[in-house]
Design a protein around this motif. Sequence first.
Motif, PDB file in Angstrom:
ATOM      1  N   TYR A  67       0.500  -1.245   0.104  1.00  8.98           N
ATOM      2  CA  TYR A  67      -0.065   0.088   0.395  1.00  8.98           C
ATOM      3  C   TYR A  67       1.132   1.007   0.291  1.00  8.98           C
ATOM      4  O   TYR A  67       0.066   2.283  -0.493  1.00  8.98           O
ATOM      5  N   VAL A  68       1.984   0.849   0.616  1.00 10.39           N
ATOM      6  CA  VAL A  68       3.340   2.585   0.283  1.00 10.39           C
ATOM      7  C   VAL A  68       2.990   2.815  -0.950  1.00 10.39           C
ATOM      8  O   VAL A  68       3.554   3.087  -1.627  1.00 10.39           O
ATOM      9  N   ILE A  69       3.757   1.060  -1.561  1.00  3.70           N
ATOM     10  CA  ILE A  69       4.016   1.396  -3.009  1.00  3.70           C
ATOM     11  C   ILE A  69       2.252   2.539  -4.101  1.00  3.70           C
ATOM     12  O   ILE A  69       2.631   2.807  -4.322  1.00  3.70           O
ATOM     13  N   ALA A  70       1.696   2.279  -3.643  1.00  2.00           N
ATOM     14  CA  ALA A  70       0.265   2.022  -3.991  1.00  2.00           C
ATOM     15  C   ALA A  70       0.044   3.419  -4.407  1.00  2.00           C
ATOM     16  O   ALA A  70      -0.068   4.063  -4.938  1.00  2.00           O
ATOM     17  N   VAL A  71      -0.110   4.180  -2.806  1.00  2.00           N
ATOM     18  CA  VAL A  71      -0.301   5.792  -2.435  1.00  2.00           C
ATOM     19  C   VAL A  71       0.630   6.404  -3.322  1.00  2.00           C
ATOM     20  O   VAL A  71       0.578   7.164  -3.749  1.00  2.00           O
ATOM     21  N   ALA A  72       2.210   5.828  -3.113  1.00  2.00           N
ATOM     22  CA  ALA A  72       2.903   6.834  -3.078  1.00  2.00           C
ATOM     23  C   ALA A  72       3.020   6.743  -4.555  1.00  2.00           C
ATOM     24  O   ALA A  72       3.424   8.403  -5.507  1.00  2.00           O
ATOM     25  N   MET A  73       2.949   5.812  -5.868  1.00  5.50           N
ATOM     26  CA  MET A  73       2.662   5.628  -6.709  1.00  5.50           C
ATOM     27  C   MET A  73       1.383   6.479  -7.757  1.00  5.50           C
ATOM     28  O   MET A  73       1.628   6.703  -8.317  1.00  5.50           O
ATOM     29  N   LEU A  74      -0.017   6.176  -6.484  1.00  4.12           N
ATOM     30  CA  LEU A  74      -0.925   6.929  -7.361  1.00  4.12           C
ATOM     31  C   LEU A  74      -0.312   8.012  -7.423  1.00  4.12           C
ATOM     32  O   LEU A  74      -0.415   9.103  -8.518  1.00  4.12           O
ATOM     33  N   THR A  75      -0.003   8.770  -6.350  1.00  3.81           N
ATOM     34  CA  THR A  75       0.647  10.116  -6.597  1.00  3.81           C
ATOM     35  C   THR A  75       1.573  10.877  -8.032  1.00  3.81           C
ATOM     36  O   THR A  75       1.273  11.751  -8.625  1.00  3.81           O
ATOM     37  N   THR A 113      -0.750  17.883   6.247  1.00  2.04           N
ATOM     38  CA  THR A 113       0.412  18.375   5.550  1.00  2.04           C
ATOM     39  C   THR A 113       0.571  18.234   4.031  1.00  2.04           C
ATOM     40  O   THR A 113       1.143  18.774   3.937  1.00  2.04           O
ATOM     41  N   TYR A 114      -0.116  16.864   3.801  1.00  2.00           N
ATOM     42  CA  TYR A 114       0.168  16.271   2.636  1.00  2.00           C
ATOM     43  C   TYR A 114      -0.756  16.987   1.988  1.00  2.00           C
ATOM     44  O   TYR A 114      -0.205  17.646   0.287  1.00  2.00           O
ATOM     45  N   LEU A 157       0.310  19.926  -1.831  1.00  5.76           N
ATOM     46  CA  LEU A 157      -0.532  19.642  -2.903  1.00  5.76           C
ATOM     47  C   LEU A 157      -0.749  21.195  -2.843  1.00  5.76           C
ATOM     48  O   LEU A 157      -0.859  21.383  -4.526  1.00  5.76           O
ATOM     49  N   PHE A 158      -1.406  20.466  -2.291  1.00  7.99           N
ATOM     50  CA  PHE A 158      -2.214  22.162  -2.097  1.00  7.99           C
ATOM     51  C   PHE A 158      -1.551  24.006  -2.736  1.00  7.99           C
ATOM     52  O   PHE A 158      -1.459  24.866  -3.524  1.00  7.99           O
ATOM     53  N   GLY A 159      -0.493  23.007  -2.064  1.00  8.14           N
ATOM     54  CA  GLY A 159       1.052  24.864  -2.125  1.00  8.14           C
ATOM     55  C   GLY A 159       1.133  25.028  -3.710  1.00  8.14           C
ATOM     56  O   GLY A 159       1.488  25.840  -4.274  1.00  8.14           O
ATOM     57  N   THR A 160       1.686  23.398  -4.405  1.00  5.01           N
ATOM     58  CA  THR A 160       2.015  23.221  -5.809  1.00  5.01           C
ATOM     59  C   THR A 160       0.521  23.825  -6.986  1.00  5.01           C
ATOM     60  O   THR A 160       1.196  24.629  -7.854  1.00  5.01           O
ATOM     61  N   LEU A 196      -9.655  14.654  -4.013  1.00  3.88           N
ATOM     62  CA  LEU A 196      -9.514  12.920  -3.882  1.00  3.88           C
ATOM     63  C   LEU A 196      -8.887  12.754  -2.854  1.00  3.88           C
ATOM     64  O   LEU A 196      -8.910  12.020  -1.532  1.00  3.88           O
ATOM     65  N   THR A 197      -7.559  13.297  -2.885  1.00  2.00           N
ATOM     66  CA  THR A 197      -6.468  12.720  -1.459  1.00  2.00           C
ATOM     67  C   THR A 197      -7.438  13.450  -0.646  1.00  2.00           C
ATOM     68  O   THR A 197      -6.930  12.342   0.290  1.00  2.00           O
ATOM     69  N   PHE A 198      -7.977  14.121  -0.303  1.00  2.00           N
ATOM     70  CA  PHE A 198      -7.739  15.212   1.045  1.00  2.00           C
ATOM     71  C   PHE A 198      -8.868  14.493   2.014  1.00  2.00           C
ATOM     72  O   PHE A 198      -9.255  13.584   2.758  1.00  2.00           O
ATOM     73  N   LEU A 199      -9.856  14.086   1.038  1.00  2.00           N
ATOM     74  CA  LEU A 199     -11.578  13.584   1.228  1.00  2.00           C
ATOM     75  C   LEU A 199     -11.253  12.466   1.840  1.00  2.00           C
ATOM     76  O   LEU A 199     -11.597  11.537   2.570  1.00  2.00           O
ATOM     77  N   GLY A 200     -10.285  11.254   0.413  1.00  2.00           N
ATOM     78  CA  GLY A 200     -10.469  10.023   0.475  1.00  2.00           C
ATOM     79  C   GLY A 200      -9.623   9.483   2.041  1.00  2.00           C
ATOM     80  O   GLY A 200     -10.104   8.809   2.524  1.00  2.00           O
TER      81      GLY A 200
END
Lengths: 691, 162
Positions: free
Chosen positions: A124-132, A303-304, A308-311, A340-344
Amino acid sequence: MLTDVGLLALVLAFVLGVYATLASYYGGRTNQDTWVESARNAAILTFPLLTISVFAVVYALYALDFSLAYVADVSSRAMSPFLRVTALWGGQQGSVLFWAWLMSGFVMVVLLRKWERDRELMPYVIAVAMLTTAFFIGVVVFITNPFTRMWHFPGAAELTMAIFQPAGAMPYIPEDGSGLNPLLRHFGMIGHPPTTYLGFTGFVIPYAFAIAALITGKSSGDEWIRATRRWTLVAWIFLSIGLVLGGRWAYDVLGWGGFWGWDPVENAMLMPWLTGTAFLHSVMMTEKRGMLKKWNMVLIILTYSLALFGTFITRTGVISSVHAFSKTALGPAFFGFIGLTFLGSLSLLFARWDTLKSDHQLESFLSREAAFLLQNMLFLAITFAVFWGTVFPLISELVTGTKITVGPPYFKRVTGPLFAALVLLMGIAPLFAWRKQAVRKLGKAIWVPFAASLVLSGVWGYAHRMHPAVYPALWLVTFVVLAILMEFWKGVRARIRGRGESPWVAFQKLIGRNRRRYGGYIIHLGVVMIALGFIGDAYLKSETQGTLQLGESLQIGEYSLRFDSLDYYPGSDGREVLEATTSLFKNGELVTQLNPRRDYFVVQQQPVTIPGVYSTAAGDVYALLVGWEEIGFQSSTFKIYINPLIGWTWLGGLVMILGTLIAAWSPSRDREGATYTLKPRQASLSYLAGD
Amino acid sequence: MLRKILISLLILMTAGLAVLTVHAQETNPDFPSDNDVNTIAKQLYCPVCPNTPLDVCETQACKDWRAQIKSQLAAGWTEEEIIDYFVEQYGERVLAEPRRSGFTSLVWLLPVIAALLGVVIVWQILSTWRTAHAEAAVPLTTEQQISQEILAQIENELREID
């Protein structure tokens, strides 16, 4: 040729990113290690592929391949080879690619290192990091592609942008590019985006581990925190360096005599830093006391999302105008992904709410736990104030149709007292014991720094008596510094007495044996130094402006600036330089020569005001050339700022880096688990209570 | 009648005040200096550029606006009059500090409410934790007794096995 390879590598990286996301999730769900293994290889391969792509863009920028729209936009013949390379992050297309590249680099390093230790979390680390990562690569491929070329249809008034040649169109290759935005041609702006992006992207690691812990239901333990603590520190220090470098850039280039203007773009960087700092502290509560497990999750998600919001804010320009939002597909795509990131993440957190049981017990309001909680609240309150002030113009425009400005007075007034409370807490909270702090003991611990700080700040404040608020502000800083130094002194003294070590050896061993704690104190000292810069900016600054004939002087405080000459000459990088020569006198004695300049970039038709600065430990004299007589150069208008204490800000940044290096340095592998864990006092019996 | 007198008095006073301020300003021979202009320009934002205070803005338009402030000061306008003039001409976005009335007051109010709410929440949480501690401490004595009983029983059974 190379650009084709770069484009191909980019598309392949996108395909691999999507594949890694899906395969690792599927492998994790069905417990099939081969899928996870394959996803891991795909994720690792993404980085070299993106590296090829980045190299292709950098080479095109360097070799001035103006057939690419991006190169024509940010590179030019007049620019030095070094600047051409840094143009990679000088515009939108390049910087989003750069973002994706850095993130895939982080992911690769984590996957190469951590594979065996956290086998269950890994899919899941791979899944989440690679999704972004896949999202960002997708944005580069489909929305803001640096390999886009310019095409010209016969008879058409405007150029067509496309990657491949449209039927009937001729390629359009301009003679020269427009070149990098002149404001970005400065060492601060060359170092600022990479460090900030490293900070932003680095937070993907703790975030991915946190989400993986939630998905696997392993979130009740704090493995994910231990596994990512050092990554969080790395991300945090890069973001901190990015903030300081950004401030330095603003100070040197923007020509308004300050380093922090509460601009939306600055605020966008500050917000993830604030919540990230809160997170760094709140994980300690989990590690030492098993508390605040849910809260840590909230903080890392926040934070995360804010990173993203900053970018999003910096890349779409949505804040300065609502209309920038839908100009390209970038705005909606980003907005959707952040949502999606925040609410998910939040709904996942709520689904797992019950697994995050913490042992919340407290003996006294006067305890380390209470101080941590208050500190977290203050960070969040500041984040909210900054967020609210940043987005309010947008809200106002949407609700009432009136455009308004929320400028520095708002941010200073609202966040000032909260920051002051935080600094105070920074001084006294480390003295608090866990569970319960006896008032008498606390009094004994702080009366020396308290009394000494009263005296010192009284003297210091008298030297700067321009504003009554100077006294409390300087007291606060002095007190906190003394309280921290006192901690060092107490530790050293104990070692000298107990083990008979020499003071220097005792000092080294004290830090070496307890890197996290004393590294943290050093970071705190750095923060106080930066606070000094802000105090100088808020209360002690003075300015004056005047028009001088040759030989005349302008007086400010004990300084005076004499106008000696004004010269015009063509400079490098396609600029025309207008440079004044002035002499700075202090109490009638010549101190130095200052050369404030006005560089005019001909192609961009953009002037850049470069100050002449004289720096001392007490403060800077910052002179600007703001006007001149066109014919004969006989008179010029100068603006001079006296910026006391500002040098402390840059020094503070360096001290923070030093502290972080100490705190994050791994002494040796087997000692890693040796940090003590303080369990609740009745923990060994508590399982009986529920029976 | 009384109203008329009051109004005329008021007008006289205002006029007198205006004369006084103008007089006070005129005692400085350099008035209005660049610094006087900047004091006012600092409170304003450039009406056309994104997020740039008027006192540091470098565009020609901003130079003209600063020159305008200078001539307004020379003509005896007060600070508030000039700022009001700019708001009327270019909208509220020229104000560096948002107003504290109407919808805009929300920008000031909400952070204060949020911070106060934060303090209350922290207090509440700490209170619950303290209660949890107190409650956990009470049943512990009885639990400990039970565990000792069990321990005794286990020891007995172990002895029987031997």
